[in-house]
Design a protein around this motif. Structure first.
Motif, mmCIF file in Angstrom:
data_model
loop_
_atom_site.group_PDB
_atom_site.id
_atom_site.type_symbol
_atom_site.label_atom_id
_atom_site.label_comp_id
_atom_site.label_asym_id
_atom_site.label_seq_id
_atom_site.Cartn_x
_atom_site.Cartn_y
_atom_site.Cartn_z
ATOM 1 N N VAL A 83 0.845 -1.200 0.000
ATOM 2 C CA VAL A 83 0.000 0.000 0.000
ATOM 3 C C VAL A 83 0.880 1.250 0.000
ATOM 4 O O VAL A 83 1.745 1.407 0.867
ATOM 5 C CB VAL A 83 -0.933 0.048 1.227
ATOM 6 N N GLY A 84 0.672 2.109 -0.980
ATOM 7 C CA GLY A 84 1.348 3.402 -0.999
ATOM 8 C C GLY A 84 0.464 4.433 -0.320
ATOM 9 O O GLY A 84 -0.763 4.422 -0.486
ATOM 10 N N VAL A 85 1.056 5.313 0.470
ATOM 11 C CA VAL A 85 0.298 6.312 1.220
ATOM 12 C C VAL A 85 0.747 7.710 0.819
ATOM 13 O O VAL A 85 1.953 7.963 0.689
ATOM 14 C CB VAL A 85 0.478 6.127 2.742
ATOM 15 N N GLN A 86 -0.205 8.603 0.602
ATOM 16 C CA GLN A 86 0.107 10.001 0.285
ATOM 17 C C GLN A 86 -0.498 10.904 1.367
ATOM 18 O O GLN A 86 -1.659 10.712 1.757
ATOM 19 C CB GLN A 86 -0.452 10.397 -1.082
ATOM 20 N N LEU A 87 0.278 11.852 1.833
ATOM 21 C CA LEU A 87 -0.155 12.786 2.880
ATOM 22 C C LEU A 87 -0.119 14.210 2.341
ATOM 23 O O LEU A 87 0.883 14.637 1.772
ATOM 24 C CB LEU A 87 0.767 12.665 4.096
ATOM 25 N N THR A 127 -6.502 4.378 -6.430
ATOM 26 C CA THR A 127 -6.258 5.340 -5.358
ATOM 27 C C THR A 127 -7.581 5.748 -4.734
ATOM 28 O O THR A 127 -8.547 6.034 -5.436
ATOM 29 C CB THR A 127 -5.537 6.590 -5.892
ATOM 30 N N GLU A 128 -7.633 5.755 -3.423
ATOM 31 C CA GLU A 128 -8.842 6.158 -2.708
ATOM 32 C C GLU A 128 -8.473 7.007 -1.509
ATOM 33 O O GLU A 128 -7.363 6.925 -0.978
ATOM 34 C CB GLU A 128 -9.668 4.944 -2.302
ATOM 35 N N SER A 164 4.276 0.376 1.550
ATOM 36 C CA SER A 164 5.464 0.304 0.696
ATOM 37 C C SER A 164 6.196 1.636 0.629
ATOM 38 O O SER A 164 7.410 1.680 0.399
ATOM 39 C CB SER A 164 5.058 -0.123 -0.717
ATOM 40 N N GLY A 165 5.484 2.739 0.819
ATOM 41 C CA GLY A 165 6.096 4.059 0.793
ATOM 42 C C GLY A 165 5.100 5.126 1.187
ATOM 43 O O GLY A 165 3.885 4.934 1.055
ATOM 44 N N VAL A 166 5.617 6.243 1.684
ATOM 45 C CA VAL A 166 4.765 7.375 2.076
ATOM 46 C C VAL A 166 5.265 8.615 1.355
ATOM 47 O O VAL A 166 6.451 8.949 1.418
ATOM 48 C CB VAL A 166 4.801 7.625 3.596
ATOM 49 N N LYS A 187 10.731 4.882 4.700
ATOM 50 C CA LYS A 187 9.831 4.668 3.565
ATOM 51 C C LYS A 187 9.306 5.983 2.981
ATOM 52 O O LYS A 187 8.477 5.975 2.083
ATOM 53 C CB LYS A 187 8.645 3.805 3.987
ATOM 54 N N VAL A 188 9.788 7.107 3.498
ATOM 55 C CA VAL A 188 9.280 8.406 3.067
ATOM 56 C C VAL A 188 9.938 8.831 1.764
ATOM 57 O O VAL A 188 11.160 8.842 1.631
ATOM 58 C CB VAL A 188 9.517 9.481 4.148
#
Length: 206
Positions: A83-87, A127-128, A164-166, A187-188
């Protein structure tokens, strides 16, 4: 009109309000009611309590569906990162309110069934939005963003080992928050282009 007949009207009104097309105050104005009933004489309008309850139910159902999908992915990938995460964090200059958004991106395998029961023939990214709302902890300091971010991940049962990454936006406060989480620090990704999507969608600048 009984409740079962009125309910679709209530849901439609809640969707209109959530989309920012109209405010709840508009639904009680006589001029607006007369205008709508000129096109649909049986139209009914929910009160604020009903609107809030419908919105809360939709949010609960969406969260439940996301939790189930994440559980399935966790099982399919056997605990490996997937899971890739975006902030993204920004500031509304007119209301002087901080906002935050967390998005999740996953890879959907060929043959997966999605909308309208169509089978996808190849890999694609899905993407959600996990959350997109006014920042609940006041000042968007590194510590506050860290606490909020971890709470949102925990709310849907997303493990740090599954990420997997942020990708944070370009603001220092979000990057600071992620640097305070040892399990995610390595992971950033400091490339912040994906974060621009939520900022421009909302029409606000950082």
């Amino acid at each position: 009109m009984n409740f079962s007949e009125a309910f679709p009207h209530h849901v439609r009104a809640a969707m209109i309000r959530s989309a920012g097309i109209a405010s709840a105050r508009l639904f009680v104005k006589e001029e607006f009611i007369e205008y709508v009933r000129g096109h649909a004489p049986i139209a009914v309008f929910p009160n604020n309590l009903m609107l809030n309850r419908i919105t809360a139910c939709v949010d609960a159902l969406q969260t439940e569906g996301l939790v189930e999908r994440l559980k399935q992915l966790e099982k399919e990938y056997k605990g490996q990162p997937h899971v890739g995460v975006q902030l993204d964090m920004w500031w509304d200059k007119e209301t002087h309110t901080a906002h935050g958004c967390i998005m999740l991106t996953t890879v959907v395998e060929p043959g997966a069934v999605w909308k309208n029961a169509k089978t996808h023939p190849q890999l694609y990214l899905k993407t959600e939005i996990l959350t997109m709302a006014a920042f609940p902890l006041g000042r968007k300091t590194g510590e506050n963003i860290k606490a909020w971010f971890l709470n949102e991940l925990s709310r849907v049962g997303l493990k740090h080992s599954s990420i997997s990454g942020v990708t944070p936006d370009g603001a220092a406060d979000g990057q600071c928050a992620l640097s305070l989480i040892p399990e995610l620090r390595e992971k950033v990704d400091t490339c912040h282009l994906p974060g621009h999507s939520t900022r421009h969608a909302d029409g606000e600048e950082h």
